[in-house]
Design a protein around this motif. Structure first.
Motif, PDB file in Angstrom:
ATOM      1  N   ASP A 204       0.848  -1.189   0.000  1.00 52.85           N
ATOM      2  CA  ASP A 204       0.000   0.000   0.000  1.00 52.85           C
ATOM      3  C   ASP A 204       0.883   1.238   0.000  1.00 52.85           C
ATOM      4  N   TRP A 205       0.421   2.265  -0.688  1.00 51.26           N
ATOM      5  CA  TRP A 205       1.177   3.508  -0.787  1.00 51.26           C
ATOM      6  C   TRP A 205       0.218   4.648  -1.130  1.00 51.26           C
ATOM      7  N   THR A 206       0.664   5.854  -0.824  1.00 47.24           N
ATOM      8  CA  THR A 206      -0.144   7.032  -1.123  1.00 47.24           C
ATOM      9  C   THR A 206      -0.334   7.157  -2.631  1.00 47.24           C
ATOM     10  N   GLY A 207      -1.583   7.291  -3.048  1.00 46.24           N
ATOM     11  CA  GLY A 207      -1.879   7.425  -4.466  1.00 46.24           C
ATOM     12  C   GLY A 207      -2.241   6.121  -5.142  1.00 46.24           C
ATOM     13  N   LYS A 208      -2.264   5.030  -4.400  1.00 48.03           N
ATOM     14  CA  LYS A 208      -2.618   3.753  -5.003  1.00 48.03           C
ATOM     15  C   LYS A 208      -4.087   3.749  -5.406  1.00 48.03           C
ATOM     16  N   VAL A 209      -4.336   3.289  -6.617  1.00 49.31           N
ATOM     17  CA  VAL A 209      -5.696   3.215  -7.138  1.00 49.31           C
ATOM     18  C   VAL A 209      -6.294   1.864  -6.753  1.00 49.31           C
TER      19      VAL A 209
END
Length: 271
Positions: A204-209
């Protein structure tokens, strides 16, 4: 501005190679020069980025000149001297020479003599012309710090991964990776290596769609596949696996990662 990225065919057709210096010998000379810059700079209290800039100058210089014509240790001292001025952390030439001499065993330290200051000052002019006065250098460290803030998960595991990746970046200076790939790509590749070795699976990461099947590195850099990342990792791991590599061949351990400025994006190199 000149392009400082080369493919692997160019890296085996250097002036040193044309002078008959074998690939493995040139690689050792590059490691030894990089190590001297890092070790000398650290002992003089210079920042990690100043040392890294000096190493990049060193690698670029020997894409145009042979180790047969310019001794690696004198060139290393010159590169660190120039980097100190560029990064606004200047040290006196005589102090760099004195420290570099103290870090070298006999008989290598004898390369520095009473005339060494004049030799380094003369070489600085050749270095500036060789690198075409292109003095500003970006490094993977800032990208590592920027990218790590986007990763979600256990904070301790992320911190452990970043510390390991920082060390890999530090050691990568002993390779020619800075001549092959942009700093953001190197940062991502060594984050990938560190995540594998620390068994931290980045999910998981910031900006993951939501529902996207893309990998985390696709969000950070463009047009870089897993084969490129693994090739970078193997070049760093080869430093540790080489039977001829001594423990001193790696730069000294890095300091704790400081908060660095957000770097600007650069164009993608041709692979």
């Amino acid at each position: 501005m000149p392009c400082w990225y080369y493919d692997k065919n160019d890296l085996v057709k250097t002036p040193s190679a044309r002078h008959g210096i074998r690939d493995e010998v040139e690689a050792r000379y590059r490691r030894e020069g990089a190590r001297l810059i890092m070790d000398t700079g650290t002992k003089l209290g210079l920042r990690f980025d100043t040392c890294a800039t000096g190493v990049v100058y060193f690698h670029r210089f020997y894409m145009f000149h042979s180790f047969q014509d310019f001794h690696r240790y004198v060139t290393a001292a010159c590169c660190l001297f120039l980097a100190g001025k560029v990064e606004e952390t200047p040290k006196k030439c005589k102090d760099i020479i004195k420290m570099a001499r103290s870090k070298l065993p006999e008989p290598h330290c004898q390369i520095f003599c009473d005339e060494s200051r004049e030799e380094v000052m003369t070489l600085e002019r050749i270095l500036l012309q060789t690198i075409k006065f292109d003095l500003q250098v970006e490094h993977p460290y800032a990208y590592l710090l920027k990218f790590s803030k986007l990763i979600k998960g256990d904070k301790k595991k992320i911190e452990q991964m970043v510390q390991m990746a920082w060390t890999f970046i530090n050691d990568s200076l002993c390779t020619t990776l800075s001549l092959q790939w942009e700093p953001d790509v190197i940062a991502v590749a060594l984050m990938y290596l560190a995540s594998r070795l620390t068994k931290f699976d980045i999910q998981d990461w910031t900006g993951k769609v939501f529902g996207s099947k893309s990998k985390w590195w696709d969000h950070l850099v463009e047009d870089v596949n897993i084969e490129f990342l693994e090739d970078i990792c193997h070049q760093v791991l080869d430093l540790y696996s080489s039977s001829s590599q001594s423990k001193e061949d790696s730069p000294p351990p890095p300091p704790p990662p400081p908060q660095g400025p957000t770097p600007s994006k650069r164009s993608r190199p041709v692979s």
